[in-house]
Design an enzyme around this catalytic site. Sequence first.
Site, mmCIF file in Angstrom:
data_model
loop_
_atom_site.group_PDB
_atom_site.id
_atom_site.type_symbol
_atom_site.label_atom_id
_atom_site.label_comp_id
_atom_site.label_asym_id
_atom_site.label_seq_id
_atom_site.Cartn_x
_atom_site.Cartn_y
_atom_site.Cartn_z
ATOM 1 C CG ASP A 33 -6.662 76.105 62.159
ATOM 2 O OD1 ASP A 33 -5.432 75.925 62.141
ATOM 3 O OD2 ASP A 33 -7.434 75.579 62.972
ATOM 4 C CG ASP A 36 -2.213 76.793 57.632
ATOM 5 O OD1 ASP A 36 -1.388 77.559 57.117
ATOM 6 O OD2 ASP A 36 -2.080 76.321 58.776
ATOM 7 C CB SER A 81 8.761 79.232 53.602
ATOM 8 O OG SER A 81 7.674 78.950 54.434
ATOM 9 C CG LEU A 82 9.767 74.597 56.963
ATOM 10 C CD1 LEU A 82 9.486 74.468 58.456
ATOM 11 C CD2 LEU A 82 10.651 73.436 56.503
ATOM 12 C CD GLU A 113 15.257 70.968 64.019
ATOM 13 O OE1 GLU A 113 14.777 72.072 63.700
ATOM 14 O OE2 GLU A 113 16.352 70.567 63.620
ATOM 15 C CE LYS A 115 6.276 75.766 60.849
ATOM 16 N NZ LYS A 115 5.916 77.125 61.210
ATOM 17 C CG ASP A 117 3.535 80.561 66.281
ATOM 18 O OD1 ASP A 117 3.953 80.965 65.185
ATOM 19 O OD2 ASP A 117 2.336 80.560 66.601
ATOM 20 N NE ARG A 136 10.345 83.678 56.047
ATOM 21 C CZ ARG A 136 9.266 82.915 56.084
ATOM 22 N NH1 ARG A 136 9.400 81.613 56.185
ATOM 23 N NH2 ARG A 136 8.052 83.431 56.052
ATOM 24 C CE1 TYR A 223 16.390 76.832 73.192
ATOM 25 C CE2 TYR A 223 14.019 77.080 72.955
ATOM 26 C CZ TYR A 223 15.130 76.793 73.735
ATOM 27 O OH TYR A 223 14.971 76.485 75.049
ATOM 28 C CE LYS A 290 14.534 71.801 60.282
ATOM 29 N NZ LYS A 290 15.329 72.701 61.113
ATOM 30 C CE LYS A 314 1.174 75.727 60.768
ATOM 31 N NZ LYS A 314 1.001 76.730 59.749
ATOM 32 C CB CYS A 408 -26.288 94.271 90.600
ATOM 33 S SG CYS A 408 -26.272 92.478 90.632
ATOM 34 C CB CYS A 411 -29.561 92.384 93.691
ATOM 35 S SG CYS A 411 -28.057 93.366 93.819
ATOM 36 C CB CYS A 426 -23.006 93.786 92.569
ATOM 37 S SG CYS A 426 -24.451 93.638 93.627
ATOM 38 C CB CYS A 432 -26.534 90.595 95.261
ATOM 39 S SG CYS A 432 -26.332 90.058 93.555
HETATM 40 S S1 IVH Z 1 13.505 75.038 59.197
HETATM 41 C C1 IVH Z 1 15.105 75.518 55.118
HETATM 42 N N1 IVH Z 1 13.017 74.519 61.706
HETATM 43 O O1 IVH Z 1 8.874 77.997 60.469
HETATM 44 C C2 IVH Z 1 14.404 75.277 56.426
HETATM 45 N N2 IVH Z 1 11.851 76.334 60.705
HETATM 46 O O2 IVH Z 1 6.947 77.883 58.337
HETATM 47 C C3 IVH Z 1 13.633 76.394 56.882
HETATM 48 N N3 IVH Z 1 10.377 77.526 62.245
HETATM 49 O O3 IVH Z 1 10.513 80.328 58.422
HETATM 50 C C4 IVH Z 1 13.081 76.390 58.213
HETATM 51 N N4 IVH Z 1 10.800 76.326 64.029
HETATM 52 O O4 IVH Z 1 10.534 80.710 60.960
HETATM 53 C C5 IVH Z 1 12.722 75.309 60.666
HETATM 54 N N5 IVH Z 1 12.717 73.962 63.938
HETATM 55 C C6 IVH Z 1 12.437 74.745 62.909
HETATM 56 C C7 IVH Z 1 11.527 75.811 63.019
HETATM 57 C C8 IVH Z 1 11.259 76.583 61.877
HETATM 58 C C9 IVH Z 1 10.116 77.359 63.553
HETATM 59 C C10 IVH Z 1 9.756 78.562 61.400
HETATM 60 C C11 IVH Z 1 10.743 79.379 60.596
HETATM 61 C C12 IVH Z 1 10.326 79.185 59.187
HETATM 62 C C13 IVH Z 1 8.875 78.833 59.349
HETATM 63 C C14 IVH Z 1 8.309 78.110 58.148
#
Ligand code: IVH
Length: 676
Positions: A33, A36, A81-82, A113, A115, A117, A136, A223, A290, A314, A408, A411, A426, A432
């Site tokens: 957090d 971000d 990344s996203l 989907e 996300k 971690d 990556r 996955y 997506k 997020k 303790c 006591c 204890c 006690c």
């Molecule tokens: S799509 C071009 N799908 O989140 C699209 N990313 O914060 C790129 N991640 O680097 C990523 N679950 O490591 C995608 N269902 C999901 C994901 C996912 C986890 C991670 C991934 C990415 C990061 C970005």
Amino acid sequence: MIKKQKYINKIRKKIHHHNYLYHILDDPEISDDKYDELFKNLNLFEEKYPELITTDSPTKTIGAPIQSRLNTIYHKTPMLSLNNIFNDKEYFNFNKRLKNILKTQKEITFCCELKLDGLAVNLLYKNSKLVQATTRGNGFLGEDVTENVKTIRNIPIILIGDDIPTLIEIRGEVFIQKNKFEDLNKEAVKNNTKIFSNTRNAAAGSLRQINPKITAKRKLDFYCYGVGLIEGKILPDSHFDRLIRLKSWGIPINNYSKLITGPESVLNFCHKIEENRNQFNFDIDGVVIKINSICFQEKLGCSSKAPRWAVAFKYNSKEQSTLLKKIDFQVGRTGAITPVARLKPIQIDGVTISNATLHNADEIKRLNLHIGDTVIVRRSGNVIPQIVKIIINKRPLNSREIIFPDNCPICGSSIKRVKNESISRCIGSLTCKAQRKEILKHFVSRNALNVKGIGNKIIEQLVEMEIVKTPSDLYLLSIDTLLTLDGIKKKLAEYIINSLEKSKKTTLAKFIYSLGIPDVGETTSINLALHFNTLKDIMTANEVLLKAVYNIGDAVAKNIINFFAKKNNQIMINNLIYKSGIYWNQCKSSNKINSNNLFTNKIVVLTGSIESITRYQVKDKLIELNAKVSEKISKKTDILITGKNASINKLKLAKTFNIKIISEYELINFLKFKKP
Ligand code: IVH
């Protein structure tokens, strides 16, 4: 240098530092957090002053500059990344922007989907064979983790099926399941090796190993969520259909991915998943939304950092940093001393957290914890919050070392650490006051002797005023004595005396449970009562005899023997039976149904809350039917009984192990109609 430039340099430097800790060392020192928030500030500042944007700004780059002991390899297509969004409004804006660019009035269909971690990897398959795996990294250059990835059980080494391209880059997330993460940390505590603060760090640290044998031991999972370069074959023209195609070749895809049209339904999905976030056996930090059509994706394209056709919704982080104000040492029913951290209150997942458990002395040492430290606290599911690490460079000069007490705090008796155990206790037992209170609270509780009307506040007063020292003293209470306590009027006093009288008639199982023998819960108490039939037989049983009882092992048998060997406990039991007049009828085993039935000799586990009758009654009935009731689900379990809010994990395991599932409704019907 002008003020604005100074500010932006400072914030970028901070983000670069945290990127390095997170992506290179797998050891972040601020919560997601907080990160971000920093990132959002930088984004807003750059939007306001575009002349200050540089190509190496964290808003334009991915991950952190590579510094690795592993070989590095360029990806054939960049691993992006996203962009993140954090609330409904930001999603509506995203959706509107896309519709404008695509010049469409129709609602767009998204593939939503989980996300996960963990960390992103690229798997390169040539002629169906896995030839290379990379992290990556900075999006262009990743680390070679081919041999490590080959140890991940659900990643196929060879793809099998139709229409497989001659070359394909598979993108997805490597992660660790929560139970495997806990096992890993338990092992680390035992071996005094590095403890991972969360599942992401554990997954990243385990994958980025020089020695693949170490990775193999960590039991990682994967996955897939997309593809990079494809050569030699054409894939379907929608993201979801592509995932299905990949699945047909043996690539693992998360089953929760869903096609959704309309912003309300997308947001509904995000919120539903968030509500159920704790039920998954893996950590997620959001939902990735997506655009499903590949044609739309291509029209929208990507920035240097992230695609324009996707966004991450997020969730709040489960970790926050705060200040450790002091440590209290709490004394439990069995004398176990638990250090409890008192924290400057923080909000995690909408809940105010001001305490965290530290388990034992080793935990304080392992964390190198001092009073005054800034700590990272994690709240995972409904478990008590935990301190996962300290931020050493924030330690103030006046921080104080934490000294585990020798005596303790309640006591004054000595605190002894049991050999081969991490718990310190204890030795005061019933002398006690803290233990006395907990013993009494347990004794009167619903599933023990069920003395109604006596709550914690009354017990506190009875012990503080030394009116009650042992459970049998409760039966000496009079209405007049009770009226001397705070908050008790005549009606309540009469009610308590009445329920004390009623509690005298019990069952052997409940009596055993009420004694509070360490690790002897309700089920073990029932099993003991049924196996031995009399209290005397239980009290005099040796280890071999005790271990013949279903589900009793070495540790529990030893606890039972130690408990009954203590003079104090023998006196307490004698008083309860001969002075207070506690009694029970011949054990239920005489009521056991002899005929064969659905439950005969079956190992049965209960999950969720059974509403029509108490859990205790259900267990009792099942045992009458010759079932063996167990707390833990395993391959050996025959039947899982599900009540309201049944655990999803238990249900999943039941399906995996092919265990018969019976609902509360079916059970109650069975009990109603079974022949006597
Ligand atoms: S799509 C071009 N799908 O989140 C699209 N990313 O914060 C790129 N991640 O680097 C990523 N679950 O490591 C995608 N269902 C999901 C994901 C996912 C986890 C991670 C991934 C990415 C990061 C970005």
